[in-house]
Design a protein around this motif. Structure first.
Motif, PDB file in Angstrom:
ATOM      1  N   GLY A  32       0.818  -1.205   0.000  1.00  0.00           N
ATOM      2  CA  GLY A  32       0.000   0.000   0.000  1.00  0.00           C
ATOM      3  C   GLY A  32       0.851   1.255   0.000  1.00  0.00           C
ATOM      4  N   PHE A  33       0.913   1.943  -1.154  1.00  0.00           N
ATOM      5  CA  PHE A  33       1.727   3.147  -1.300  1.00  0.00           C
ATOM      6  C   PHE A  33       0.952   4.239  -2.025  1.00  0.00           C
ATOM      7  CE2 PHE A  33       4.867  -0.066  -0.513  1.00  0.00           C
ATOM      8  CZ  PHE A  33       5.905   0.599   0.133  1.00  0.00           C
ATOM      9  N   VAL A  34       1.436   5.462  -1.894  1.00  0.00           N
ATOM     10  CA  VAL A  34       0.849   6.612  -2.573  1.00  0.00           C
ATOM     11  C   VAL A  34       1.722   6.961  -3.771  1.00  0.00           C
ATOM     12  CG1 VAL A  34       0.274   9.063  -2.375  1.00  0.00           C
ATOM     13  CG2 VAL A  34      -0.182   7.516  -0.462  1.00  0.00           C
ATOM     14  N   ASN A  35       1.089   7.058  -4.948  1.00  0.00           N
ATOM     15  CA  ASN A  35       1.776   7.459  -6.166  1.00  0.00           C
ATOM     16  C   ASN A  35       0.911   8.513  -6.844  1.00  0.00           C
ATOM     17  OD1 ASN A  35       2.157   7.121  -9.295  1.00  0.00           O
ATOM     18  ND2 ASN A  35       4.041   6.417  -8.320  1.00  0.00           N
ATOM     19  N   ASP A  36       1.499   9.661  -7.191  1.00  0.00           N
ATOM     20  CA  ASP A  36       0.757  10.774  -7.797  1.00  0.00           C
ATOM     21  C   ASP A  36      -0.453  11.179  -6.961  1.00  0.00           C
ATOM     22  OD1 ASP A  36       2.493  11.073  -9.926  1.00  0.00           O
ATOM     23  OD2 ASP A  36       1.397   9.636 -11.172  1.00  0.00           O
ATOM     24  N   GLY A  37      -0.295  11.156  -5.650  1.00  0.00           N
ATOM     25  CA  GLY A  37      -1.346  11.595  -4.737  1.00  0.00           C
ATOM     26  C   GLY A  37      -2.461  10.601  -4.500  1.00  0.00           C
ATOM     27  N   VAL A  38      -2.364   9.400  -5.075  1.00  0.00           N
ATOM     28  CA  VAL A  38      -3.423   8.399  -4.933  1.00  0.00           C
ATOM     29  C   VAL A  38      -2.875   7.171  -4.204  1.00  0.00           C
ATOM     30  CG1 VAL A  38      -5.013   6.888  -6.183  1.00  0.00           C
ATOM     31  CG2 VAL A  38      -4.516   9.173  -7.075  1.00  0.00           C
ATOM     32  N   PHE A  39      -3.597   6.735  -3.179  1.00  0.00           N
ATOM     33  CA  PHE A  39      -3.196   5.539  -2.437  1.00  0.00           C
ATOM     34  C   PHE A  39      -3.621   4.299  -3.214  1.00  0.00           C
ATOM     35  CE2 PHE A  39      -4.087   2.098   0.600  1.00  0.00           C
ATOM     36  CZ  PHE A  39      -2.829   1.970   1.173  1.00  0.00           C
ATOM     37  N   ASN A  40      -2.677   3.379  -3.412  1.00  0.00           N
ATOM     38  CA  ASN A  40      -2.971   2.118  -4.085  1.00  0.00           C
ATOM     39  C   ASN A  40      -2.645   0.986  -3.115  1.00  0.00           C
ATOM     40  OD1 ASN A  40      -3.022  -0.241  -5.622  1.00  0.00           O
ATOM     41  ND2 ASN A  40      -2.208   0.769  -7.444  1.00  0.00           N
ATOM     42  N   PRO A  41      -3.657   0.257  -2.632  1.00  0.00           N
ATOM     43  CA  PRO A  41      -3.406  -0.804  -1.648  1.00  0.00           C
ATOM     44  C   PRO A  41      -2.715  -2.036  -2.228  1.00  0.00           C
ATOM     45  CG  PRO A  41      -5.714  -0.810  -2.270  1.00  0.00           C
ATOM     46  CD  PRO A  41      -5.081   0.385  -2.945  1.00  0.00           C
ATOM     47  N   HIS A  42      -2.576  -2.094  -3.556  1.00  0.00           N
ATOM     48  CA  HIS A  42      -2.000  -3.280  -4.191  1.00  0.00           C
ATOM     49  C   HIS A  42      -0.514  -3.149  -4.519  1.00  0.00           C
ATOM     50  CE1 HIS A  42      -6.052  -4.745  -4.408  1.00  0.00           C
ATOM     51  NE2 HIS A  42      -6.416  -3.652  -5.043  1.00  0.00           N
ATOM     52  N   VAL A  43       0.054  -1.959  -4.397  1.00  0.00           N
ATOM     53  CA  VAL A  43       1.486  -1.792  -4.659  1.00  0.00           C
ATOM     54  C   VAL A  43       2.250  -2.430  -3.506  1.00  0.00           C
ATOM     55  CG1 VAL A  43       3.373  -0.148  -4.944  1.00  0.00           C
ATOM     56  CG2 VAL A  43       1.159   0.306  -5.998  1.00  0.00           C
ATOM     57  N   ASP A 140       7.161   5.898  -5.117  1.00  0.00           N
ATOM     58  CA  ASP A 140       6.001   5.539  -4.300  1.00  0.00           C
ATOM     59  C   ASP A 140       6.296   5.952  -2.866  1.00  0.00           C
ATOM     60  OD1 ASP A 140       4.200   4.126  -6.175  1.00  0.00           O
ATOM     61  OD2 ASP A 140       5.889   2.743  -6.359  1.00  0.00           O
ATOM     62  N   PHE A 141       5.313   6.577  -2.238  1.00  0.00           N
ATOM     63  CA  PHE A 141       5.491   7.086  -0.888  1.00  0.00           C
ATOM     64  C   PHE A 141       4.756   6.210   0.128  1.00  0.00           C
ATOM     65  CE2 PHE A 141       6.083  10.725  -3.662  1.00  0.00           C
ATOM     66  CZ  PHE A 141       7.252  11.265  -3.157  1.00  0.00           C
ATOM     67  N   PHE A 142       5.398   6.016   1.276  1.00  0.00           N
ATOM     68  CA  PHE A 142       4.740   5.347   2.396  1.00  0.00           C
ATOM     69  C   PHE A 142       3.591   6.232   2.873  1.00  0.00           C
ATOM     70  CE2 PHE A 142       8.685   3.128   2.315  1.00  0.00           C
ATOM     71  CZ  PHE A 142       8.495   1.922   2.980  1.00  0.00           C
ATOM     72  N   SER A 143       2.580   5.615   3.455  1.00  0.00           N
ATOM     73  CA  SER A 143       1.466   6.359   4.026  1.00  0.00           C
ATOM     74  C   SER A 143       1.093   5.705   5.350  1.00  0.00           C
ATOM     75  CB  SER A 143       0.266   6.364   3.073  1.00  0.00           C
ATOM     76  OG  SER A 143      -0.504   5.201   3.233  1.00  0.00           O
ATOM     77  N   PRO A 144       0.239   6.338   6.146  1.00  0.00           N
ATOM     78  CA  PRO A 144      -0.207   5.694   7.385  1.00  0.00           C
ATOM     79  C   PRO A 144      -0.926   4.364   7.127  1.00  0.00           C
ATOM     80  CG  PRO A 144      -0.736   8.023   7.434  1.00  0.00           C
ATOM     81  CD  PRO A 144      -0.248   7.721   6.051  1.00  0.00           C
ATOM     82  N   GLN A 145      -1.404   4.159   5.902  1.00  0.00           N
ATOM     83  CA  GLN A 145      -2.107   2.931   5.549  1.00  0.00           C
ATOM     84  C   GLN A 145      -1.163   1.829   5.060  1.00  0.00           C
ATOM     85  OE1 GLN A 145      -4.265   5.397   2.899  1.00  0.00           O
ATOM     86  NE2 GLN A 145      -6.243   4.738   3.744  1.00  0.00           N
ATOM     87  N   THR A 146       0.102   2.150   4.843  1.00  0.00           N
ATOM     88  CA  THR A 146       1.074   1.143   4.407  1.00  0.00           C
ATOM     89  C   THR A 146       1.209   0.092   5.503  1.00  0.00           C
ATOM     90  OG1 THR A 146       2.279   2.780   3.103  1.00  0.00           O
ATOM     91  CG2 THR A 146       3.439   0.748   3.649  1.00  0.00           C
ATOM     92  N   GLN A 147       1.114  -1.168   5.105  1.00  0.00           N
ATOM     93  CA  GLN A 147       1.224  -2.265   6.056  1.00  0.00           C
ATOM     94  C   GLN A 147       2.570  -2.954   5.915  1.00  0.00           C
ATOM     95  OE1 GLN A 147      -2.125  -4.845   5.599  1.00  0.00           O
ATOM     96  NE2 GLN A 147      -3.592  -3.241   6.079  1.00  0.00           N
ATOM     97  N   GLN A 148       3.140  -3.313   7.056  1.00  0.00           N
ATOM     98  CA  GLN A 148       4.445  -3.966   7.094  1.00  0.00           C
ATOM     99  C   GLN A 148       4.264  -5.409   7.537  1.00  0.00           C
ATOM    100  OE1 GLN A 148       6.954  -2.715  10.328  1.00  0.00           O
ATOM    101  NE2 GLN A 148       8.794  -3.438   9.330  1.00  0.00           N
ATOM    102  N   GLN A 149       5.029  -6.310   6.929  1.00  0.00           N
ATOM    103  CA  GLN A 149       5.035  -7.708   7.326  1.00  0.00           C
ATOM    104  C   GLN A 149       6.484  -8.189   7.320  1.00  0.00           C
ATOM    105  OE1 GLN A 149       2.990 -10.357   4.638  1.00  0.00           O
ATOM    106  NE2 GLN A 149       2.600 -11.833   6.243  1.00  0.00           N
TER     107      GLN A 149
END
Length: 187
Positions: A32-43, A140-149
């Motif tokens: 889950g990363f932000v690219n061009d201001g849009v969060f994409n949960p699949h990246v 691609d930018f990390f966001s608060p929604q980025t999940q780590q495993q």
């Protein structure tokens, strides 16, 4: 009883010593990363790292790594300097921290060049170019929604040896109890 306590203490100290020096392997993934201001949960970006906690402080740091792979680059294998840098730490309490930079200019002809950067909590940057075009560039930018495993990989054979030693000790205790030999009276 004293013999049993001494054996348990020896086994525990051997296990602790083996754990501090044991080679550890991990895989990591960020989703889950932000690219061009849009969060994409699949990246998804990931990699792996391995090393030994040489000083036994519970933190794996840059100088204790044997490998750290991200974006198809093993940052521990490239020459340290302005074209390749790595700052790394991992422990279960504070998590994973990576600041990795790689740049290759295909010297001396400068036909192609590429750059790959991985900064935990900030961004992932990939760039490739040649004399005529920029065939690929993405950040691609990390966001608060980025999940780590973070996953621990299969232990080294030394770990299995320690587990086997423990099983042998348990089997001996079971055998003594089964045959009615009191642990305090056994020679």
């Amino acid at each position: 009883m004293l013999k049993k306590i001494c054996c348990t203490a020896v086994l525990a100290s051997l296990a602790a010593g083996a754990q501090a020096q044991e080679h550890q392997y991990f895989n990591f993934f960020y989703t889950g990363f932000v690219n061009d201001g849009v969060f994409n949960p699949h990246v998804k970006y990931g990699g792996s790292f391995s090393g030994r906690d040489l000083n036994g402080d519970g933190v794996l740091t840059t100088n204790e790594l044997t490998s750290m792979v991200a974006l198809d680059i093993d940052y521990t294998r490239c020459t340290a300097g302005p074209n390749c840098t790595l700052d790394f730490s991992f422990d279960y309490k504070n998590g994973l921290s990576i600041a990795a930079h790689y740049y290759d200019d295909n010297a001396p002809h400068f036909e192609t060049w590429s750059q790959r950067d991985f900064y935990t909590g900030d961004s992932v940057f990939r760039y490739a170019a040649n004399r005529e075009t920029i065939p690929f560039s993405r950040v691609d930018f990390f966001s608060p929604q980025t999940q780590q495993q973070i996953l621990s990989a299969v232990p080294e054979p030394g770990t299995y040896a320690m587990m086997g030693l423990g099983m042998v000790a348990l089997a001996a205790m079971y055998r003594r109890r089964k045959h009615g030999i009191h642990p305090g009276l056994a020679a």
